[in-house]
Structure formats: structure tokens, C-alpha cells
Design a protein around this motif. Structure first.
Motif, PDB file in Angstrom:
ATOM      1  N   ASP A 152       8.648   3.694 -14.690  1.00 13.49           N
ATOM      2  CA  ASP A 152       8.207   2.571 -15.523  1.00 13.49           C
ATOM      3  C   ASP A 152       8.889   2.683 -16.888  1.00 13.49           C
ATOM      4  O   ASP A 152       9.508   3.704 -17.208  1.00 13.49           O
ATOM      5  CB  ASP A 152       6.680   2.586 -15.676  1.00 13.49           C
ATOM      6  CG  ASP A 152       6.110   1.161 -15.832  1.00 13.49           C
ATOM      7  OD1 ASP A 152       6.870   0.250 -16.251  1.00 13.49           O
ATOM      8  OD2 ASP A 152       4.926   0.955 -15.540  1.00 13.49           O
ATOM      9  N   VAL A 190      -3.477  -1.289  -9.984  1.00 15.61           N
ATOM     10  CA  VAL A 190      -4.313  -1.745 -11.099  1.00 15.61           C
ATOM     11  C   VAL A 190      -5.750  -1.958 -10.613  1.00 15.61           C
ATOM     12  O   VAL A 190      -6.000  -2.688  -9.664  1.00 15.61           O
ATOM     13  CB  VAL A 190      -3.758  -3.049 -11.695  1.00 15.61           C
ATOM     14  CG1 VAL A 190      -4.763  -3.679 -12.642  1.00 15.61           C
ATOM     15  CG2 VAL A 190      -2.472  -2.740 -12.447  1.00 15.61           C
ATOM     16  N   LYS A 204      -2.594  -7.780 -17.027  1.00 16.26           N
ATOM     17  CA  LYS A 204      -3.262  -8.315 -15.850  1.00 16.26           C
ATOM     18  C   LYS A 204      -2.483  -9.485 -15.221  1.00 16.26           C
ATOM     19  O   LYS A 204      -2.265  -9.530 -14.013  1.00 16.26           O
ATOM     20  CB  LYS A 204      -4.643  -8.789 -16.317  1.00 16.26           C
ATOM     21  CG  LYS A 204      -5.682  -8.881 -15.274  1.00 16.26           C
ATOM     22  CD  LYS A 204      -7.040  -9.093 -15.943  1.00 16.26           C
ATOM     23  CE  LYS A 204      -7.813 -10.157 -15.227  1.00 16.26           C
ATOM     24  NZ  LYS A 204      -9.093 -10.455 -15.875  1.00 16.26           N
ATOM     25  N   ILE A 207       0.861  -8.306 -13.589  1.00 16.59           N
ATOM     26  CA  ILE A 207       0.647  -7.533 -12.362  1.00 16.59           C
ATOM     27  C   ILE A 207       0.160  -8.421 -11.226  1.00 16.59           C
ATOM     28  O   ILE A 207       0.527  -8.226 -10.065  1.00 16.59           O
ATOM     29  CB  ILE A 207      -0.398  -6.414 -12.619  1.00 16.59           C
ATOM     30  CG1 ILE A 207       0.026  -5.557 -13.788  1.00 16.59           C
ATOM     31  CG2 ILE A 207      -0.694  -5.624 -11.349  1.00 16.59           C
ATOM     32  CD1 ILE A 207       0.656  -4.264 -13.517  1.00 16.59           C
ATOM     33  N   HIS A 210       2.196  -9.541  -8.355  1.00 16.81           N
ATOM     34  CA  HIS A 210       2.685  -8.584  -7.358  1.00 16.81           C
ATOM     35  C   HIS A 210       1.599  -8.080  -6.412  1.00 16.81           C
ATOM     36  O   HIS A 210       1.873  -7.283  -5.529  1.00 16.81           O
ATOM     37  CB  HIS A 210       3.333  -7.390  -8.075  1.00 16.81           C
ATOM     38  CG  HIS A 210       4.581  -7.785  -8.787  1.00 16.81           C
ATOM     39  ND1 HIS A 210       5.806  -7.818  -8.165  1.00 16.81           N
ATOM     40  CD2 HIS A 210       4.790  -8.206 -10.058  1.00 16.81           C
ATOM     41  CE1 HIS A 210       6.719  -8.231  -9.030  1.00 16.81           C
ATOM     42  NE2 HIS A 210       6.133  -8.478 -10.179  1.00 16.81           N
ATOM     43  N   ASN A 245      -3.960  -0.498  -3.622  1.00 12.78           N
ATOM     44  CA  ASN A 245      -3.274  -1.268  -4.656  1.00 12.78           C
ATOM     45  C   ASN A 245      -3.075  -2.742  -4.296  1.00 12.78           C
ATOM     46  O   ASN A 245      -2.206  -3.404  -4.874  1.00 12.78           O
ATOM     47  CB  ASN A 245      -1.904  -0.623  -4.927  1.00 12.78           C
ATOM     48  CG  ASN A 245      -1.130  -0.427  -3.640  1.00 12.78           C
ATOM     49  OD1 ASN A 245      -1.248  -1.237  -2.708  1.00 12.78           O
ATOM     50  ND2 ASN A 245      -0.359   0.635  -3.544  1.00 12.78           N
ATOM     51  N   SER A 248       0.554  -3.955  -3.548  1.00 12.96           N
ATOM     52  CA  SER A 248       1.584  -4.191  -4.572  1.00 12.96           C
ATOM     53  C   SER A 248       2.830  -3.330  -4.383  1.00 12.96           C
ATOM     54  O   SER A 248       3.861  -3.591  -5.007  1.00 12.96           O
ATOM     55  CB  SER A 248       1.007  -4.021  -5.984  1.00 12.96           C
ATOM     56  OG  SER A 248       0.299  -2.833  -6.097  1.00 12.96           O
TER      57      SER A 248
END
Ligand SMILES: NC(=O)c1ccc[n+]([C@@H]2O[C@H](COP(=O)([O-])OP(=O)(O)OC[C@H]3O[C@@H](n4cnc5c(N)ncnc54)[C@H](O)[C@@H]3O)[C@@H](O)[C@H]2O)c1
Length: 265
Positions: A152, A190, A204, A207, A210, A245, A248
């Protein structure tokens, strides 16, 4: 379901969003739980509604004597130890803001993150394993992150610590499997917690593009997975890192761009 009747668990970082939800779920399944956190008040707040089934313990994951005392106090109070959920993570907002890139990160921030997130999990295993081995069984569940398997733009220490947790998990599973110990990691994407909403409000929306499910994950989603991994229903699963996840990480990198282009076409 009450799959954990008679079992005893420690949940570290139990005063926080995910840890508190895990503690509630383990108790709902019949376990007695030590809710351990650096912040004594949050541990107490999480434990109070659970009555005698929960014990609030203040501890510091980065301090070996403190982790040892947590394990000993849990066994002294509840009489045994079957489940360890290593879940605490470095949450100091000042240090988190300095967890940036390889060039810019102050080395103290790297070291502090590693000592809480990685050494802290090792210490939990180090002191819990002898009790589990002498009982012939135990389940350890370590909270990693999707950040431990992907790069990241920032948070190099956090992501590296989470990658190390995945490796630690495999080593513990390998070294103690024959003695009845299972050790797995969970890797959340997330998850909507108050902490996340406060620190990264704009994240938010980015993300969301995805996530394949039509909603974000919640602490209760994580709690359900931890309860499964703690129970005998997952008896043939060990050494794994399980993503949670909303898919994602399941799709092509260009998925969100393509979906937006198709929607506009
Ligand atoms: N929320 C998410 O989206 C998300 C995603 C991936 C992974 N995770 C992981 O899930 C776990 C729980 O996160 P959360 O979202 O509930 O956050 P949180 O901040 O609510 O929980 C972390 C807890 O750890 C405690 N803690 C911090 N330093 C400690 C120390 N030295 N000793 C003992 N306890 C300490 C904090 O007081 C806090 O209660 C963490 O390991 C985090 O990295 C969260």
C-alpha cells in the motif's frame, strides 16, 4: 449455537470493535472469556454486560511479563485455557500517522508497531501453549489483515507486521500440531468499526468500489469466523490464513474501473 461450552478463551484487544464482538460471540457459544486490553476502561466496558462469563484484564501486549501475567491470571480465574485470540494492534494515532513509507518512517514507529503486533502475538503463544499442550488441545486465532498480503502507499510497518503474523501462524501450527494445537490467522478487509470510521472517513467510499458483497463487513462477521475456528467444527483446519473481506481480493485489479466504465456506457 453453543459450540464452546466449558471452554476458556483470552481475547486480546478485547476492548475494541472486533475484539469486543468476538468476546460477546464466544460467550454466546458457552465460553468464559478474559477480555484483555491496554485500556482498562474499555476492557471493563466490554466485560460488564457478560457478567461472570467474562473477566476484564488490563495488559500490555508488548511487555513479556504483562502477557505472562494475563495468561496466568486467566488460568487462575477460570481453571483452564483452550482458546487464544491474539487481536490487539498498535492504535496510538500519533504513531499511526508516522507509519508511512520505507524512507520516511521513524525507526521507533516501526519497532513499536512490531513489538505490539508481532512480538505481542508470539508472547501470547509462548505463555498460552504450555497450558494447551498439557490439556492436549488448543486453538489459537491470530488477527492478521489484508494489508499483510498486499502493498500500500502508506503503513509499511502495519502491513509488514500483519504479514509476519501470517508466517508466525504457520510456524506455531507446524511446531505444535502433533500436540493437539491448531493455529490459524484471519485476514480482515475493511471492517466498519468506530475506530476505522473516525480515522479514515473518506476511505469507505473508495474501498466500496472493490467489495463484491453489497455491504461492508462488521465486527460480528469476524466474530462468527473466530468462533468457528475456535470450535471443533474447524478441527481439520490449521496453519491457514483466511481472508474475510467481501471478495475484495478475489477480482481483477481493473474490476472497479471496468464496472464504472460499463455503468457509464
Ligand atoms: N477494522 C478493520 O477494518 C480491520 C481490518 C483488518 C485488520 N484489523 C485488525 O483487527 C484487530 C482489531 O482491530 P479493531 O478494528 O477492532 O481496532 P481497535 O483499535 O478497536 O482494537 C485494537 C485494540 O487493541 C488495543 N491495544 C492497542 N495497543 C495495545 C497493547 N500494547 N496491549 C494491549 N492492547 C492494545 C486497543 O486498546 C484496542 O482496544 C487489529 O489487529 C486490527 O489490525 C482490523
Amino acid at each position: 449455537m453453543r459450540r464452546l461450552e466449558g471452554r476458556v478463551a483470552i481475547v486480546t484487544g478485547g476492548g475494541g470493535g472486533i475484539g469486543a464482538a468476538v468476546a460477546r460471540r464466544l460467550v454466546a457459544e458457552g465460553a468464559r472469556v478474559a477480555i484483555a486490553d491496554l485500556i482498562e476502561d474499555s476492557a471493563r466496558r466490554a466485560a460488564e454486560p457478560l457478567g461472570d462469563m467474562a473477566l476484564a484484564v488490563q495488559f500490555d501486549a508488548a511487555a513479556p511479563e504483562s502477557v505472562k501475567a494475563l495468561v496466568e491470571r486467566t488460568v487462575a480465574h477460570f481453571g483452564r485455557l483452550d482458546i487464544l485470540h491474539n487481536n490487539a494492534a498498535m492504535t496510538d494515532p500519533v504513531l499511526q500517522a508516522q507509519d508511512t513509507t520505507a524512507i520516511d518512517i521513524p525507526i521507533e514507529v516501526w519497532n513499536t508497531t512490531m513489538s505490539i503486533n508481532v512480538t505481542g502475538y508470539l508472547l501470547g503463544c509462548k505463555y498460552a501453549l504450555p497450558y494447551m499442550i498439557s490439556a492436549g488441545a488448543g486453538s489459537i486465532i491470530n488477527t492478521a489483515s489484508g494489508s499483510g498480503v498486499m502493498g500500500d502507499l502508506a503503513r509499511i510497518a502495519y502491513g509488514s507486521s500483519k504479514g509476519a503474523i501470517i508466517a508466525l501462524t504457520k510456524y506455531v501450527a507446524t511446531q505444535y500440531g502433533q500436540q493437539g494445537i491448531r493455529c490459524n490467522a484471519i485476514a480482515p478487509g475493511v471492517i466498519l468499526t468506530p475506530a476505522l470510521e473516525a480515522t479514515a472517513p473518506g476511505l469507505k467510499e473508495i474501498i466500496k468500489r472493490h467489495v463484491l458483497t453489497n455491504r461492508f463487513g462488521t465486527p460480528d462477521d469476524i466474530a462468527a469466523l473466530v468462533a468457528f475456528l475456535a470450535s471443533d467444527e474447524s478441527g481439520y483446519i490449521t496453519g491457514e490464513s483466511i481472508g474475510i473481506n467481501g471478495g475484495s481480493l478475489a477480482h481483477q485489479p481493473h474490476y472497479a474501473d471496468l464496472a464504472a466504465a460499463m455503468a457509464g456506457a
